[in-house]
Design an enzyme around this catalytic site. Sequence first.
Site, mmCIF file in Angstrom:
data_model
loop_
_atom_site.group_PDB
_atom_site.id
_atom_site.type_symbol
_atom_site.label_atom_id
_atom_site.label_comp_id
_atom_site.label_asym_id
_atom_site.label_seq_id
_atom_site.Cartn_x
_atom_site.Cartn_y
_atom_site.Cartn_z
ATOM 1 N N LYS A 183 70.045 74.330 4.937
ATOM 2 C CA LYS A 183 69.639 73.004 4.455
ATOM 3 C C LYS A 183 68.217 73.083 3.931
ATOM 4 O O LYS A 183 67.391 73.814 4.489
ATOM 5 C CB LYS A 183 69.708 71.977 5.574
ATOM 6 N N GLU A 204 68.367 64.442 4.038
ATOM 7 C CA GLU A 204 68.402 65.332 5.213
ATOM 8 C C GLU A 204 67.089 66.114 5.316
ATOM 9 O O GLU A 204 66.488 66.466 4.308
ATOM 10 C CB GLU A 204 69.550 66.324 5.068
ATOM 11 N N SER A 286 71.112 77.962 9.927
ATOM 12 C CA SER A 286 71.813 77.973 11.221
ATOM 13 C C SER A 286 72.905 79.015 11.163
ATOM 14 O O SER A 286 73.554 79.172 10.128
ATOM 15 C CB SER A 286 72.489 76.631 11.497
ATOM 16 N N VAL A 287 73.133 79.655 12.276
ATOM 17 C CA VAL A 287 74.207 80.651 12.285
ATOM 18 C C VAL A 287 75.557 79.933 12.218
ATOM 19 O O VAL A 287 75.737 78.853 12.784
ATOM 20 C CB VAL A 287 74.114 81.545 13.541
ATOM 21 N N PHE A 288 76.475 80.514 11.479
ATOM 22 C CA PHE A 288 77.808 79.937 11.340
ATOM 23 C C PHE A 288 78.602 80.177 12.624
ATOM 24 O O PHE A 288 78.562 81.265 13.195
ATOM 25 C CB PHE A 288 78.531 80.614 10.174
ATOM 26 N N ASP A 356 72.732 59.199 12.882
ATOM 27 C CA ASP A 356 73.810 59.724 12.044
ATOM 28 C C ASP A 356 74.805 60.580 12.829
ATOM 29 O O ASP A 356 75.399 61.492 12.288
ATOM 30 C CB ASP A 356 73.142 60.569 10.932
ATOM 31 N N GLU A 361 81.654 68.154 17.463
ATOM 32 C CA GLU A 361 82.722 69.158 17.394
ATOM 33 C C GLU A 361 82.808 69.896 18.721
ATOM 34 O O GLU A 361 81.898 69.831 19.549
ATOM 35 C CB GLU A 361 82.436 70.124 16.235
ATOM 36 N N ASP A 376 74.683 69.251 12.829
ATOM 37 C CA ASP A 376 74.167 68.238 11.905
ATOM 38 C C ASP A 376 73.072 67.367 12.522
ATOM 39 O O ASP A 376 73.305 66.213 12.898
ATOM 40 C CB ASP A 376 75.306 67.351 11.377
HETATM 41 N N1 ATP Z 1 76.527 76.211 11.927
HETATM 42 C C1 ATP Z 1 77.726 75.831 11.474
HETATM 43 N N2 ATP Z 1 78.790 76.616 11.645
HETATM 44 C C2 ATP Z 1 79.998 76.253 11.201
HETATM 45 N N3 ATP Z 1 80.240 75.108 10.558
HETATM 46 C C3 ATP Z 1 79.217 74.272 10.354
HETATM 47 C C4 ATP Z 1 77.898 74.586 10.807
HETATM 48 N N4 ATP Z 1 77.085 73.573 10.449
HETATM 49 C C5 ATP Z 1 77.850 72.675 9.826
HETATM 50 N N5 ATP Z 1 79.133 73.087 9.760
HETATM 51 C C6 ATP Z 1 80.279 72.360 9.199
HETATM 52 O O1 ATP Z 1 79.894 71.667 8.049
HETATM 53 C C7 ATP Z 1 80.045 70.274 8.258
HETATM 54 C C8 ATP Z 1 78.965 69.554 7.506
HETATM 55 O O2 ATP Z 1 77.729 70.024 7.880
HETATM 56 P P1 ATP Z 1 76.607 68.998 8.160
HETATM 57 O O3 ATP Z 1 77.240 67.960 8.966
HETATM 58 O O4 ATP Z 1 75.437 69.626 8.764
HETATM 59 O O5 ATP Z 1 76.265 68.524 6.690
HETATM 60 P P2 ATP Z 1 75.976 67.041 6.218
HETATM 61 O O6 ATP Z 1 75.818 67.015 4.749
HETATM 62 O O7 ATP Z 1 74.857 66.533 6.988
HETATM 63 O O8 ATP Z 1 77.328 66.316 6.625
HETATM 64 P P3 ATP Z 1 77.556 64.762 6.647
HETATM 65 O O9 ATP Z 1 77.454 64.304 5.273
HETATM 66 O O10 ATP Z 1 78.951 64.664 7.203
HETATM 67 O O11 ATP Z 1 76.526 64.160 7.548
HETATM 68 C C9 ATP Z 1 79.968 70.094 9.768
HETATM 69 O O12 ATP Z 1 80.607 68.938 10.195
HETATM 70 C C10 ATP Z 1 80.684 71.355 10.240
HETATM 71 O O13 ATP Z 1 82.073 71.187 10.231
HETATM 72 MN MN MN Z 2 74.558 64.804 8.100
#
Ligand code: ATP
Ligand code: MN
Length: 476
Positions: A183, A204, A286-288, A356, A361, A376
């Site tokens: 991000k 964000e 962040s690590v996946f 938010d 999960e 998130d």
């Molecule tokens: N470190 C991670 N490892 C695996 N999957 C991830 C990881 N971080 C995020 N994700 C997946 O990606 C999705 C979206 O990431 P994140 O929620 O951080 O983005 P966002 O743009 O803020 O989403 P939203 O718009 O829903 O708030 C998460 O709900 C998750 O399923």
């Molecule tokens: Mn988000």
Amino acid sequence: MLKRTFYKNNSWKVAFVTLSIFALLSLYYQPPTQFVLRDALPRRDFIQKLFAPSDAGGCRVNYSIPEVDTFIREYQGKSNLLDSVFKVDEQEPYLSFLAKLNKWKRKGKLMKEFVKNNNTWAWEIFHQQINQYFLYDPEDTSYYEQLLKDLSQRKITFTDINPFSSHLVLTVHFDNGMKGVYKFMRTPRDHEVLPNHFFFSDIERAHSEIASFHLDKVLGFHRVPPTVGRVLNITEDIGKVGVDLLTNTLHKSPAGNLCFFGKCKDYCKVDFSICGTPDTVEGSMSVFLPRRGFNQSIYWIQSPWLRTYHFSIKAKWEKDEQFCETDVKTREDFKGRRVLDFTDVGVFDFLIGNLDRHHVELFEHFGNDTSLIHLDNGRGFGKSKYDCMSCMSPVRQCCMIRLSTLAKLVKLYIGPDSLSHVLRKSLEADPLSPILWEPHLDSVDRRVGQILKVISECITKKGKPWQEVIIDDGFY
Ligand SMILES: Nc1ncnc2c1ncn2[C@@H]1O[C@H](COP(=O)(O)OP(=O)(O)OP(=O)(O)O)[C@@H](O)[C@H]1O
Ligand SMILES: [Mn+2]
């Protein structure tokens, strides 16, 4: 003559005494600035300040609340806590108290039953060591430090767009098979969210992702995936190895910097371009995590305290303080640890100021009895002067808190270390340090007292018995 013999026979003694006098004098001699300090503080306090384990004195030094002080006196007098690991000692440094609690962490199944890999790279070991009750163990020297190093330094070989995000979030692939979620640092660290702005139109903040990882760690939750600050080179890491959806949008800004906007649901157009200086940007990596579900890639629970994401419509929980009693505690899937997991989420989101938290999960592999994963955290640390009381609704409405969580908050409140102190120290390890602006660090100290006040009011104002509010469910 007599004199000369005396000096001759005792020359080493004379030298010793002279040296000692000089040493003592030099101890007392301080450069002028320190004289000012010494004048301001009595001698004993001055020495204590130098050798105290912290530069602070607990959150209550600046944010003392009389009701909370009374509540803590009662906590410290509870006979069942006196001989337990939850006893809080005013002298003990916070990190040693936390280490004791961490030792008692319940251990469950490991992900290695379900994830097959070579167990060689740090990220592979991390995947296999994911526990039913926590994501990682920061004391595990076999991978933890190396994992953070890899996330911040390893070569990026392929860059894609995270399809689940409404903002431009990247999925990054590394030369050792590791994947990460990136991000962008879109605002300066001292940027404050405008008062008339709704949280759902909020940009964000990568500094919030990094700080949340550290906060989660110092609270001993270990439910946020390891996250570090990383500089991305748009030419190398996007231009050369990005998918077309990214590279097609590369352009120069009027200032001559390299920018792009990619593709996503809401914020991917030229008005929201991400620009380098001239081509490097900062962000969080962040690590996946391994797949959370067996058949689908995401296994999640909607938060009961989900907001409507609408400018005027309110959710049921926002209108009904009985919501937890009637709609949450009664739920079949919220039996066991789940309500307390959500009160921990409430504590966490209140501390970071995150509105938010739409869903959480978890790993389907471990069944219902598993910890939640706090993914998130990009919308925290946006308002340093404002405390989002509704973010604490799970705690206030359920009137419950895990004993281990309460004990840590009590400890941080009474000191000697404040939450801002331990968080600041932890964040110093990040390559992009300093991560948090001081007013945000100050805000977490203020919020610790606010949480304790809400808990104490469950007992004093709402008349709940202590043992119904403070629950020891064996999770540390
Ligand atoms: N470190 C991670 N490892 C695996 N999957 C991830 C990881 N971080 C995020 N994700 C997946 O990606 C999705 C979206 O990431 P994140 O929620 O951080 O983005 P966002 O743009 O803020 O989403 P939203 O718009 O829903 O708030 C998460 O709900 C998750 O399923
Ligand atoms: Mn988000």
